[in-house]
Design a protein around this motif. Structure first.
Motif, PDB file in Angstrom:
ATOM      1  N   PRO A 187       0.971  -1.272  -0.010  1.00  0.00           N
ATOM      2  CA  PRO A 187      -0.078  -0.169   0.002  1.00  0.00           C
ATOM      3  C   PRO A 187       0.756   1.255   0.071  1.00  0.00           C
ATOM      4  O   PRO A 187       0.637   2.164  -0.741  1.00  0.00           O
ATOM      5  CB  PRO A 187      -0.933  -0.139   1.215  1.00  0.00           C
ATOM      6  N   GLY A 188       1.873   1.207   0.644  1.00  0.00           N
ATOM      7  CA  GLY A 188       2.799   2.477   0.664  1.00  0.00           C
ATOM      8  C   GLY A 188       3.312   2.616  -0.471  1.00  0.00           C
ATOM      9  O   GLY A 188       3.351   4.021  -1.110  1.00  0.00           O
TER      10      GLY A 188
ATOM     11  N   GLY B 249       0.256   9.167  -5.583  1.00  0.00           N
ATOM     12  CA  GLY B 249       0.583  10.581  -4.919  1.00  0.00           C
ATOM     13  C   GLY B 249      -0.821  10.804  -4.141  1.00  0.00           C
ATOM     14  O   GLY B 249      -1.331  11.800  -4.106  1.00  0.00           O
ATOM     15  N   LEU B 250      -1.369   9.767  -3.568  1.00  0.00           N
ATOM     16  CA  LEU B 250      -2.550  10.054  -2.755  1.00  0.00           C
ATOM     17  C   LEU B 250      -2.052   9.717  -1.208  1.00  0.00           C
ATOM     18  O   LEU B 250      -0.999   9.479  -0.754  1.00  0.00           O
ATOM     19  CB  LEU B 250      -3.479   8.701  -3.090  1.00  0.00           C
ATOM     20  N   THR B 251      -3.014  10.277  -0.323  1.00  0.00           N
ATOM     21  CA  THR B 251      -2.872  10.054   1.252  1.00  0.00           C
ATOM     22  C   THR B 251      -2.836   8.567   1.455  1.00  0.00           C
ATOM     23  O   THR B 251      -3.764   7.723   0.756  1.00  0.00           O
ATOM     24  CB  THR B 251      -3.753  10.874   1.889  1.00  0.00           C
ATOM     25  N   SER B 252      -2.333   8.284   2.632  1.00  0.00           N
ATOM     26  CA  SER B 252      -2.569   6.763   3.019  1.00  0.00           C
ATOM     27  C   SER B 252      -3.888   6.484   3.500  1.00  0.00           C
ATOM     28  O   SER B 252      -4.582   5.367   2.748  1.00  0.00           O
ATOM     29  CB  SER B 252      -1.725   6.575   4.407  1.00  0.00           C
TER      30      SER B 252
ATOM     31  N   ALA C 195      -8.868   3.529   1.335  1.00  0.00           N
ATOM     32  CA  ALA C 195     -10.346   3.549   0.987  1.00  0.00           C
ATOM     33  C   ALA C 195     -10.567   2.954  -0.612  1.00  0.00           C
ATOM     34  O   ALA C 195     -11.365   2.065  -0.758  1.00  0.00           O
ATOM     35  CB  ALA C 195     -10.962   4.899   0.869  1.00  0.00           C
ATOM     36  N   CYS C 196      -9.552   3.263  -1.233  1.00  0.00           N
ATOM     37  CA  CYS C 196      -9.285   2.641  -2.656  1.00  0.00           C
ATOM     38  C   CYS C 196      -9.091   1.266  -2.556  1.00  0.00           C
ATOM     39  O   CYS C 196      -9.772   0.187  -3.222  1.00  0.00           O
ATOM     40  CB  CYS C 196      -8.063   3.259  -3.414  1.00  0.00           C
ATOM     41  N   LEU C 197      -8.302   0.687  -1.823  1.00  0.00           N
ATOM     42  CA  LEU C 197      -8.181  -1.025  -1.569  1.00  0.00           C
ATOM     43  C   LEU C 197      -9.268  -1.355  -1.187  1.00  0.00           C
ATOM     44  O   LEU C 197      -9.663  -2.663  -1.521  1.00  0.00           O
ATOM     45  CB  LEU C 197      -6.685  -0.892  -0.733  1.00  0.00           C
ATOM     46  N   ASP C 198      -9.755  -0.640  -0.147  1.00  0.00           N
ATOM     47  CA  ASP C 198     -11.145  -1.324   0.484  1.00  0.00           C
ATOM     48  C   ASP C 198     -12.167  -1.641  -0.825  1.00  0.00           C
ATOM     49  O   ASP C 198     -12.788  -2.599  -0.763  1.00  0.00           O
ATOM     50  CB  ASP C 198     -11.658  -0.579   1.576  1.00  0.00           C
ATOM     51  N   ARG C 199     -12.625  -0.688  -1.582  1.00  0.00           N
ATOM     52  CA  ARG C 199     -13.327  -0.635  -2.477  1.00  0.00           C
ATOM     53  C   ARG C 199     -12.958  -1.732  -3.428  1.00  0.00           C
ATOM     54  O   ARG C 199     -13.880  -2.786  -3.798  1.00  0.00           O
ATOM     55  CB  ARG C 199     -13.273   0.783  -3.456  1.00  0.00           C
ATOM     56  N   LEU C 200     -11.811  -1.682  -3.781  1.00  0.00           N
ATOM     57  CA  LEU C 200     -11.258  -2.876  -4.639  1.00  0.00           C
ATOM     58  C   LEU C 200     -11.302  -4.304  -4.239  1.00  0.00           C
ATOM     59  O   LEU C 200     -11.709  -5.181  -4.929  1.00  0.00           O
ATOM     60  CB  LEU C 200      -9.766  -2.625  -5.329  1.00  0.00           C
ATOM     61  N   GLU C 201     -11.100  -4.353  -2.969  1.00  0.00           N
ATOM     62  CA  GLU C 201     -11.143  -5.631  -2.491  1.00  0.00           C
ATOM     63  C   GLU C 201     -12.576  -6.040  -2.367  1.00  0.00           C
ATOM     64  O   GLU C 201     -13.011  -7.260  -2.615  1.00  0.00           O
ATOM     65  CB  GLU C 201     -10.463  -5.650  -0.967  1.00  0.00           C
ATOM     66  N   ARG C 202     -13.346  -5.299  -1.989  1.00  0.00           N
ATOM     67  CA  ARG C 202     -14.908  -5.482  -1.643  1.00  0.00           C
ATOM     68  C   ARG C 202     -15.472  -6.001  -3.321  1.00  0.00           C
ATOM     69  O   ARG C 202     -16.601  -6.945  -3.341  1.00  0.00           O
ATOM     70  CB  ARG C 202     -15.860  -4.307  -1.306  1.00  0.00           C
ATOM     71  N   ALA C 203     -14.984  -5.179  -4.339  1.00  0.00           N
ATOM     72  CA  ALA C 203     -15.373  -5.546  -5.591  1.00  0.00           C
ATOM     73  C   ALA C 203     -14.737  -6.796  -6.246  1.00  0.00           C
ATOM     74  O   ALA C 203     -15.182  -7.523  -7.373  1.00  0.00           O
ATOM     75  CB  ALA C 203     -15.047  -4.426  -6.443  1.00  0.00           C
TER      76      ALA C 203
END
Length: 178
Positions: free
Chosen positions: A70-71, A78-81, A86-94
């Motif tokens: 993730p880091g 260029g996003l915040t942690s 949040a992005c990874l949570d969405r991708l994992e849920r999907a």
């Protein structure tokens, strides 16, 4: 042709690179291609109930030489942690990505693109692959090698801008004016 303020000739001259290449013409074509690819990305994102940034994350995970953390994804995008989480949570849920702990250092998390999700992406981006294959057929292998070198050089230059935003000095950007 010179405008009333006399800048047309200067603009035309300054839009030419070291090789006399019209930078504006390149900029127009690059923007058009970027727009078409973005259209496909947005269509895929909407169909998958994702944000376009999520699709950029998927591409980064897919293209990485080794599993991303993730880091490293955060640095790449260029996003915040918090935004990456949040992005990874969405991708994992999907069902697009899976997180796994490193076997040696359990604190390290690796990101993996799920095999089933690759098929979904592959079918969604088939028009891009087909268009690419059709365009490739119009060029010789030698010409394509030049195009590959140009694209690699562009990616290197653009990556450098991400790493050092002040690198593109105002004098340089004024002379490039795409």
């Amino acid at each position: 042709m010179t405008s009333s303020d006399g800048t047309a000739d200067q603009d035309a001259a300054s839009s030419r690179g070291a090789h006399g290449t019209d930078l504006h013409a390149f900029a127009v074509q690059l923007r058009r291609m970027n727009g078409e690819i973005n259209r496909l990305v947005h269509t895929f994102a909407a169909a998958q109930n994702l944000h376009p940034t999520d699709v950029l994350a998927l591409a980064a995970i897919l293209d990485a030489d080794a599993p991303l953390t993730p880091g490293r994804l955060r640095e790449h995008l260029g996003l915040t942690s918090g935004a990456v989480t949040a992005c990874l949570d969405r991708l994992e849920r999907a069902g697009h990505v899976r997180r796994s702990r490193d076997t040696v250092d359990r604190r390290v998390v690796h990101l993996h693109y799920e095999a089933d999700a690759r098929g979904v992406a592959r079918s969604s981006f088939r028009p891009l692959a087909d268009a690419t294959a059709s365009a490739l057929d119009r060029f010789s292998e030698g010409e394509l090698e030049v195009v590959r070198r140009f694209l690699a050089a562009m990616n290197e230059e653009l990556g450098g801008l991400r790493e050092a935003p002040s690198r593109g000095s105002s004098a340089r950007s004024a002379s490039a004016r795409p």
